[in-house]
Design an enzyme around this catalytic site. Structure first.
Site, mmCIF file in Angstrom:
data_model
loop_
_atom_site.group_PDB
_atom_site.id
_atom_site.type_symbol
_atom_site.label_atom_id
_atom_site.label_comp_id
_atom_site.label_asym_id
_atom_site.label_seq_id
_atom_site.Cartn_x
_atom_site.Cartn_y
_atom_site.Cartn_z
ATOM 1 N N ARG A 1 0.866 -1.179 0.000
ATOM 2 C CA ARG A 1 0.000 0.000 0.000
ATOM 3 C C ARG A 1 0.902 1.228 0.000
ATOM 4 N NH1 ARG A 1 -3.349 -2.745 -1.614
ATOM 5 N NH2 ARG A 1 -5.435 -3.228 -0.837
ATOM 6 N N HIS B 1 -1.291 0.239 -9.758
ATOM 7 C CA HIS B 1 -1.899 -0.744 -8.856
ATOM 8 C C HIS B 1 -2.416 -1.973 -9.613
ATOM 9 C CE1 HIS B 1 -4.048 -1.115 -4.695
ATOM 10 N NE2 HIS B 1 -3.598 -2.275 -5.130
ATOM 11 N N GLU C 1 -4.716 7.176 -4.317
ATOM 12 C CA GLU C 1 -5.165 6.633 -5.615
ATOM 13 C C GLU C 1 -6.630 7.008 -5.807
ATOM 14 O OE1 GLU C 1 -4.530 2.398 -5.907
ATOM 15 O OE2 GLU C 1 -2.494 2.562 -5.151
#
Length: 377
Positions: free
Chosen positions: A207, A249, A232
């Site tokens: 993360r 991601h 994000e």
């Protein structure tokens, strides 16, 4: 009674998996996670989501939802305190995309070796020894790397502490984002480590919040490979540019990673509503490697690393170039679009390599033999 299910339209093959596993009548409606609201979820019993939807009071209030399942290995998008206070059952898919993330890390290591930024004799540290970390440790060992791992929640003789781990030439991060545990991971790697990280590599697929952005921006000789970002889908453009490889991601986005997630939540849903069909034992036959197998052998001979095994399916440099090309104005929509339109790709261990050792006897005792023995192929 009919079970009313709403599912994110981006969850692949969810209808077929529900048909395979649910022994009850159900209705299925799809939603788009960027526009869905509680109004769209009236009279829904089960909600099937991905990490792009925040599941909280605002979304669930007045809907009658009694079960939520996320087709993801992480749960930061679920307000678990709220769900538990409302007695809404929930589940997720831990480990579903472990091999997809491992494939990403190995493809990244391959790019570093090709660019002469990393060598076989360099050491690798794995931060987090869970579903991904354990498997990655085994594979890197089979590839003859000098490997260490760190996880304060696991007591195993092979594990070291964080300070020792940061001595490694490359550190790859595989921890959940936590805030209130005995060992919170938010800002786990930060400015206090800046001296230790000179001329090092960090790969972050966990993360964004686990690694301090200020550290990456300040560290002069740090090579940062990053798939996860703070804020994000609008990450810092400076950080995207500063990173050696930047991706939107997608580390866990292989076909197998997604389908494992789908199967896991369909099964949880059937169990929750007590209508799981009896299992049939089918073993899947793996397809043969679709590319030139000699290229893998050549890589092992030339650079002691089976680069083609990873970059034939996943070209990190071109994905990174697309993300880096986005202007400030384009970042949010571009990040979303690159993520949703990520090229279809398979995990390296979803193919059969049964003939590879006949082509080169030297490989017989090496990587493929080790992986075969560990039950990977």
């Amino acid at each position: 009674p009919l079970i009313n299910i709403a599912a994110d339209i981006q969850i692949p093959e969810i209808k077929s998996r529900l048909d395979d596993l649910m022994d009850a009548q159900y209705s299925l409606k799809f939603f788009d996670s960027s526009t869905v609201s509680s109004f769209d979820l009236k009279n829904i019993d089960a909600l099937l989501v991905r990490s792009t939807l925040s599941v909280n009071q605002e979304l669930c209030e007045g809907t009658g939802i009694s079960f939520i399942a996320s087709a993801t290995a992480g749960v930061n998008h679920l307000d678990r305190d709220f769900l538990e206070s409302e007695h809404i059952a929930w589940s997720y898919a831990p480990g579903c995309n472990a091999y997809s993330v491992i494939h990403y890390v190995l493809a990244a290591i391959g790019e570093l070796i090709q660019d002469k930024l990393f060598q076989e004799k360099n050491s690798i540290g794995i931060l987090g020894y869970g579903n991904i970390g354990k498997r990655l440790y085994k594979i890197l060992k089979a590839l003859n790397f000098d490997v260490y791992a760190c996880d304060p929640f696991v007591s195993k003789p092979e594990l070291v502490d964080l300070d020792s781990l940061l001595e490694c030439d490359l550190v790859t991060i595989h921890v959940p984002l936590t805030f209130h545990d005995s060992y919170p991971t938010i800002n786990l790697v930060n400015e206090s480590h800046i001296k230790k990280l000179t001329n090092k590599v960090i790969i972050n697929t966990s993360r964004g919040e686990v690694v301090s952005e200020a550290l990456v921006m300040q560290a002069k000789d740090l090579i940062y490979i990053c798939d996860v970002w703070i804020n994000e889908p609008s990450p810092s453009r400076e950080l995207i540019q500063k990173s050696y490889i930047s991706t939107p991601h997608i580390a866990g986005y292989s076909i197998e990673g997604k389908l494992n997630g789908t199967k896991s939540i369909a099964e949880s849903c059937a169990k929750q509503f007590q209508c799981l069909k009896a299992k049939t034992n089918e073993t899947e036959k793996l397809p043969d490697w679709p590319y030139d197998i000699n290229k893998i052998i050549k890589d092992v001979r030339d650079i002691s690393f089976p680069m083609a095994l990873f970059n034939s399916e996943l070209d990190l440099k071109s994905i990174s170039a697309s993300l880096k090309a986005l202007s400030i104005k384009e970042i949010e929509t571009g990040f979303r679009s690159l993520r949703e339109n990520h090229p279809l790709r398979h995990d390296f261990n979803s193919f059969s390599f049964k003939n590879i050792t006949h082509l080169d006897k030297k490989l017989d005792t090496e990587f493929f033999y080790e992986l075969g023995r560990a039950g990977y192929f």
